[in-house]
Design a protein around this motif. Structure first.
Motif, PDB file in Angstrom:
ATOM      1  N   ILE A 175       6.271  10.173   5.285  1.00 27.35           N
ATOM      2  CA  ILE A 175       5.442  10.678   6.374  1.00 27.35           C
ATOM      3  C   ILE A 175       5.642  12.189   6.428  1.00 27.35           C
ATOM      4  N   THR A 176       4.878  12.857   7.256  1.00 28.00           N
ATOM      5  CA  THR A 176       5.004  14.300   7.436  1.00 28.00           C
ATOM      6  C   THR A 176       5.638  14.576   8.788  1.00 28.00           C
ATOM      7  N   ASP A 177       6.704  15.401   8.802  1.00 25.94           N
ATOM      8  CA  ASP A 177       7.357  15.696  10.066  1.00 25.94           C
ATOM      9  C   ASP A 177       6.595  16.770  10.841  1.00 25.94           C
ATOM     10  N   ASP A 178       7.163  17.178  11.979  1.00 23.82           N
ATOM     11  CA  ASP A 178       6.480  18.132  12.864  1.00 23.82           C
ATOM     12  C   ASP A 178       6.220  19.475  12.189  1.00 23.82           C
ATOM     13  N   LYS A 179       7.013  19.792  11.159  1.00 28.07           N
ATOM     14  CA  LYS A 179       6.850  21.062  10.463  1.00 28.07           C
ATOM     15  C   LYS A 179       6.054  20.919   9.168  1.00 28.07           C
ATOM     16  N   GLY A 180       5.422  19.759   8.997  1.00 26.53           N
ATOM     17  CA  GLY A 180       4.579  19.559   7.832  1.00 26.53           C
ATOM     18  C   GLY A 180       5.325  19.206   6.561  1.00 26.53           C
ATOM     19  N   ARG A 181       6.620  18.902   6.677  1.00 28.20           N
ATOM     20  CA  ARG A 181       7.418  18.583   5.494  1.00 28.20           C
ATOM     21  C   ARG A 181       7.420  17.077   5.259  1.00 28.20           C
ATOM     22  N   PRO A 182       7.305  16.639   4.005  1.00 25.41           N
ATOM     23  CA  PRO A 182       7.354  15.201   3.721  1.00 25.41           C
ATOM     24  C   PRO A 182       8.771  14.659   3.858  1.00 25.41           C
ATOM     25  N   ARG A 183       8.892  13.482   4.396  1.00 25.44           N
ATOM     26  CA  ARG A 183      10.193  12.813   4.484  1.00 25.44           C
ATOM     27  C   ARG A 183       9.964  11.314   4.592  1.00 25.44           C
ATOM     28  N   GLN A 184      10.987  10.548   4.245  1.00 22.67           N
ATOM     29  CA  GLN A 184      10.884   9.109   4.386  1.00 22.67           C
ATOM     30  C   GLN A 184      11.053   8.717   5.845  1.00 22.67           C
ATOM     31  N   PHE A 185      10.411   7.629   6.231  1.00 21.76           N
ATOM     32  CA  PHE A 185      10.424   7.241   7.634  1.00 21.76           C
ATOM     33  C   PHE A 185      11.821   6.829   8.090  1.00 21.76           C
ATOM     34  N   LEU A 241       6.673   0.649  15.815  1.00 21.58           N
ATOM     35  CA  LEU A 241       5.302   0.975  16.231  1.00 21.58           C
ATOM     36  C   LEU A 241       4.867   2.326  15.673  1.00 21.58           C
ATOM     37  N   ALA A 242       5.774   3.295  15.700  1.00 19.19           N
ATOM     38  CA  ALA A 242       5.464   4.611  15.143  1.00 19.19           C
ATOM     39  C   ALA A 242       5.180   4.502  13.647  1.00 19.19           C
ATOM     40  N   ALA A 243       5.928   3.642  12.957  1.00 14.33           N
ATOM     41  CA  ALA A 243       5.707   3.452  11.527  1.00 14.33           C
ATOM     42  C   ALA A 243       4.351   2.817  11.262  1.00 14.33           C
ATOM     43  N   LEU A 244       3.991   1.830  12.060  1.00 14.17           N
ATOM     44  CA  LEU A 244       2.692   1.173  11.887  1.00 14.17           C
ATOM     45  C   LEU A 244       1.549   2.145  12.165  1.00 14.17           C
ATOM     46  N   THR A 245       1.748   3.006  13.152  1.00 16.68           N
ATOM     47  CA  THR A 245       0.739   4.018  13.447  1.00 16.68           C
ATOM     48  C   THR A 245       0.587   4.977  12.267  1.00 16.68           C
ATOM     49  N   ALA A 246       1.734   5.377  11.694  1.00 15.23           N
ATOM     50  CA  ALA A 246       1.703   6.286  10.546  1.00 15.23           C
ATOM     51  C   ALA A 246       0.993   5.659   9.355  1.00 15.23           C
ATOM     52  N   LYS A 247       1.075   4.333   9.243  1.00 15.24           N
ATOM     53  CA  LYS A 247       0.413   3.626   8.140  1.00 15.24           C
ATOM     54  C   LYS A 247      -1.003   3.192   8.508  1.00 15.24           C
TER      55      LYS A 247
END
Length: 498
Positions: free
Chosen positions: A326-336, A370-376
């Protein structure tokens, strides 16, 4: 003349720190997710349990550590001339009380699942709330690791049931006994004096737990003299020698190409530790059971780096990690990251009964999942609001209510506009704020011909935003149908819009 009392100030309309409000779609999405998880738990033979939100402080036992807060992390109060009571801080401590209280009436093993809010009197922060949901499943009274393996397979099935694809998650398994064996081999745990070197052992375990964040070099520093972070803050290390640190680092590197290879590597690391050997044997049993059930390493794997609540668990420990980016608040990719965790805790019920009662279970972090499902894009975030039947003539409210009744009888979510109908534009604004997919319109002219207008609000908005005039004309953003066809046409338009 008597002076008037000072006017009482109005209370502030604000949510207390550390708490939040949940609105329509959020509540609906959470319920839908929990319902799907409950179906999996029920399929496995687990029964629902809804225990009290309030427990005695004595029943809750040792609280979550937070030295800066009163009552050690719980919201507690004293009844007049009676016990101290507290809001539950998890769903496991109440389970221990329930089982101890009703053990003569409950089957053994007792398999239960529970879902609900818990409260923690901790300092709030970004993403850290004092009230949140947990979703637990536990088996009490089963000493065999087959119970742990069942929890693992059930967790895997639950994640897939809510919309996490295979390959987007992995359930990682370790064992507290293996960790203890490694601690013995590294010289920071004496089985004859388990309280000795507790501080050093705690530093080692916390260092292992930070592997993903600090990397191997950061862990190595914490195993030795200590580590200074980018801000200049220094964290004292465990003070292990190079040879001692090598054993711990070898443990972190023990994961092999498959479960059998990992077990073999762990066996070589634990030396002559009987506890460690027992833990390795339990991991081997779990690996065999997982393979027999069709749960390969793409779903469940042995991972020595898993460290969870080590003062709480007594055997297998596990956590479910989501592997997609996913992308964090600063636009960096990271694993959930992790969304669930659990393990075996054979000493919890003993506090009440005086006898050891084996238990194992898992807790799913509802908000994180829920946040993960939203991200997907797997939640019902796109689910529409109700169909809105507009009011063109106040004296024909019974006709509009009849339309809504017909729609509801057919399973269509619908409502009549109950605000001031004088301005039709306000009704359309209301329908937009309600995220309504359709609006039903029947003025005097349509009523005289026994017709209704059905306006496709979603399609109309899309057309208005991007389509040409010709495209706009080719779409039926608004249809006129006989009143008798209202339900059938609404359902057809809703099906087409899904």
């Amino acid at each position: 003349m008597a002076k008037k009392d000072k006017k009482q100030p109005r209370p502030k309309a604000e949510t207390p720190k550390g708490f939040r409000d949940y609105f329509g779609a959020e509540v609906t999405e959470r319920k839908a997710m929990l319902d799907r998880i409950a179906e999996v738990y029920h399929l496995y033979g687990f029964d629902a349990l809804e225990s009290a939100a309030v427990e005695t402080v004595e029943a809750l036992g040792k609280f979550l550590p937070d030295v800066d807060r009163p009552n050690e992390g719980v919201f507690a109060w004293q009844e007049e001339d009676s016990d101290w009571l507290a809001l539950r801080y998890d769903l496991t401590a109440p389970l221990a009380r329930v089982y101890a209280q009703f053990r003569n009436d409950l089957p053994t093993p007792y398999r239960r699942y529970a879902m609900g809010p818990v409260w923690r009197n901790e300092k709030p922060g970004p993403g850290r709330f004092r009230q949140f949901y947990q979703c637990d499943a536990d088996t009490v009274g089963a000493p065999t690791v087959a119970a742990d393996a069942e929890i693992l397979s059930m967790l895997s099935d639950a994640l897939e049931a809510v919309g996490i694809d295979r390959g987007d998650y992995v359930v990682k398994v370790n064992n507290r006994k293996v960790l203890n064996g490694v601690m013995e081999a590294a010289g920071v745990l004496n089985p004859d004096d388990p309280m000795a070197l507790a501080a050093e052992r705690g530093i080692v375990l916390r260092a292992i737990d930070k592997l993903d964040r600090l990397g191997r070099d950061g862990v190595r520093a914490l195993l030795g003299a200590g580590r200074e972070d980018a801000s200049g803050d220094f964290t004292k290390g465990a003070g292990l020698s190079d040879d001692q640190a090598a054993i711990v680092l070898g443990f972190l590197d023990a994961r092999g190409a498959d479960g059998a290879a990992t077990v073999a590597n762990l066996q070589a690391l634990i030396g002559g530790s009987k506890t460690g050997a027992q833990g390795v044997d339990e991991l081997q049993q779990i690996a065999d059971l997982m393979a027999a059930g069709g749960y390969g390493a793409d779903r469940v794997e042995i991972d020595p780096a898993v460290v969870r609540g080590l003062g709480y668990y007594t055997g297998p420990v596990f956590e479910a990690e989501l592997t997609f980016e996913i992308t964090d608040d600063k636009g960096r990719p990271r694993q959930f990251g992790s969304v669930a965790g659990g393990g075996r805790y054979d000493d919890l019920v003993k506090r009440f009964t005086g006898q050891a009662v084996p238990a194992t279970g898992v807790s799913i972090g509802v908000d994180r999942l829920l946040a993960a499902l939203t991200a997907k894009g797997r939640t019902a975030a796109q689910a529409h609001g109700p169909v809105v039947v507009t009011v063109m003539d106040r004296d024909r409210m019974a006709d509009y209510q009849s339309m809504v009744a017909d729609l509801r009888a057919a399973g269509v979510r619908a409502e009549v506009y109950l605000g001031n109908p004088k301005n039709f534009g306000n009704q359309m604004k209301y329908a937009d704020r309600r995220d309504a997919p359709l609006a039903v319109i029947q003025g005097g002219d349509e009523a005289a011909r026994d017709m209704v207008q059905i306006k496709d609000l979603k399609l109309g908005a899309e057309i208005a935003a991007q389509a040409s005039l010709e495209e706009w004309k080719s779409h039926a953003a608004q249809r006129e149908v006989p009143r008798s066809d209202l339900v059938a046409e609404v359902r057809k338009m809703l099906d087409r819009g899904q």
